[in-house]
Design a protein around this motif. Sequence first.
Motif, PDB file in Angstrom:
ATOM      1  N   PRO A 202     -11.977  -2.826   0.257  1.00 13.43           N
ATOM      2  CA  PRO A 202     -11.684  -1.774  -0.378  1.00 13.43           C
ATOM      3  C   PRO A 202     -12.183  -0.654   0.293  1.00 13.43           C
ATOM      4  CG  PRO A 202     -12.726  -3.324  -2.063  1.00 13.43           C
ATOM      5  CD  PRO A 202     -12.682  -3.983  -0.609  1.00 13.43           C
ATOM      6  N   TRP A 207      -6.653   0.927   1.643  1.00 11.50           N
ATOM      7  CA  TRP A 207      -6.529  -0.089   0.439  1.00 11.50           C
ATOM      8  C   TRP A 207      -6.019   1.023  -0.868  1.00 11.50           C
ATOM      9  CZ3 TRP A 207      -9.504   0.399  -4.044  1.00 11.50           C
ATOM     10  CH2 TRP A 207      -9.342  -0.815  -4.806  1.00 11.50           C
ATOM     11  N   ALA A 208      -6.658   2.054  -0.910  1.00 16.48           N
ATOM     12  CA  ALA A 208      -6.377   2.943  -2.116  1.00 16.48           C
ATOM     13  C   ALA A 208      -4.969   3.379  -2.103  1.00 16.48           C
ATOM     14  CB  ALA A 208      -7.302   4.311  -1.961  1.00 16.48           C
ATOM     15  N   LYS A 211      -3.026   0.038  -3.073  1.00 18.79           N
ATOM     16  CA  LYS A 211      -3.395  -0.323  -4.576  1.00 18.79           C
ATOM     17  C   LYS A 211      -2.670   0.787  -5.524  1.00 18.79           C
ATOM     18  CE  LYS A 211      -5.718  -3.084  -6.284  1.00 18.79           C
ATOM     19  NZ  LYS A 211      -5.425  -4.373  -6.350  1.00 18.79           N
TER      20      LYS A 211
END
Lengths: 485, 74
Positions: A202, A207-208, A211
């Motif tokens: 994370p 990652w963001a 996601k």
Amino acid sequence: MAALSPTFAAPSVSAAPAVRVTPASPASALAPSVTLPLRFVLTGVGSLLAGMALLVARPDLLATYHYNQYAVAATHLFVLGFLCSIVMGAMYQLVPVALETRLHSERMAKWQFAFHLVGFVGMVWMFWIWNLQQVGHFGSAFAVGVGLFVYNLARTLRRVPRWNVVATGIASALVWLSLGVLAGLAVAAGKCTYESANTLAPTNPSWALVKSLQGVAHWVNRFDALGVMHAHAHLGGVGFFVMMIVSVSYKLVPMFTLSELQNERRATLAVMLLNLGLAGLFVAMAWHSPWKLAFALVLVVGLATYAVEILAILKARKRRTIDWGIRHFLTALGVLGVLVLLGLVLCWPRLPATLFTTQLETVYGFLGLIGVVTFTVLGFLYKIMPFLVWYHSYSREVGRSQVPSLADLYSVRLQVIAYWLFLGGLLLASLGAALSREALARGGAVVLLAAFAVFAVNLGKMLRHFFRPQIVPLNLTVATKPAQP
Amino acid sequence: MSTPLIEVDARGLEPPQPMVRILEALSALPGEATLRAHTDRRPLHLFPLLAERGFQAESEEHSDGSFITHIRRA
């Protein structure tokens, strides 16, 4: 007086009725280069010829069901490479002058071209080999270009001294274009896998993003894939192209037939009905809702209102002859009438899904893009390009030298030949698609390719005047004239 | 003595004919004269050409939606 280029617009047009120009304030100092629309137009014509050559080589793209990687690649070559290129290039020219203001930024438009070119070429290629992750990457580059285009024109629209139906229509088209691109990116996101979401920490900057894309994919995949794809296509086809055609024709048709907009309220009503119908149709298509037919009818009423206004403009025209450029546009409206009927049939809730009815969907898309939008685009190009080239090469010489007239810049004979080839090829290829006959589809594609090649030759004739102007000094023309008796 | 006024009615012409008519008339315009051009639309393309040729111009919308442009040497 015609007004087709922002290049030569007055330096500052305010809401005041009078415009003053002095030698101390040359409007051309702020002029974007004429090469800006030209690069878009040439990219567009190149894509058109490449796309049509592709259909000659692969007529199965028309004659078999359209939901496959090659048909998707070919469609994006036509829509982004050909139609978007030309419409965007033309908008940079038309919007500021049609609305009596200046283009916000030419530099931004040049950056858009770079993103546009890389974006659409990469997208078409990646659709062809069906690498959806790369489609997403190139699509994002394309979307950056669209963002620049929309921002540039929105800033241009903000300066419009007198808001009118043309501005309303163009603003609507820009909103639909943005939504269409976002929907396309969401569809691409929905077809990707996101294994890295489970392995990335994370704290990793990616990652963001991964996601979020995974979240978008999860959401998009709740809808029916075909329905979402058709909804996305209508945002672009109806929202951007048809809306642009409607808005711009309110300005161009009166200009070239020497008429006036007859009823601004009716013209605005048409735009509003198109907006309402498309918004509803988009949702209904994505949800596979029976409301699809109801919203399609709203669109049809909008188009009928538009047709009534165009007929009124034509009826009030002072120039009795209708030239071949305008005939291209009127032919497009005729095809639009056929398309509307076909669209209503395809919306019918109890329509059985047979080979023939699913092929009618291909015919619908083909007639929409190649029949309606392409016929209009070529017709308007026959009005815009000669003027643009003539103005660039000759306007400064008027009254000082002998210069060719607008009619000398291209061949009407070639224009007429291309028109009939276009119409014949469109009919043949549509029949080939409807009847799933590859040979017929290929025959149609060959005739269409010939039509567009003839158009390209005519465009080349115009551009020859851009690169090699034919200017004869006046004293030379006087000297070579035979002596008067 | 009043300034001579030359009229050019360029209405009802398809582009770029109005511009051509006006520029040709300007090439023969006497020094002190003013050219009054009547066009269907605001002559946006004409303005930079006038500025380049040393003319100043003022364009106003007529009540019928057409435009009157007064052009004289700067």
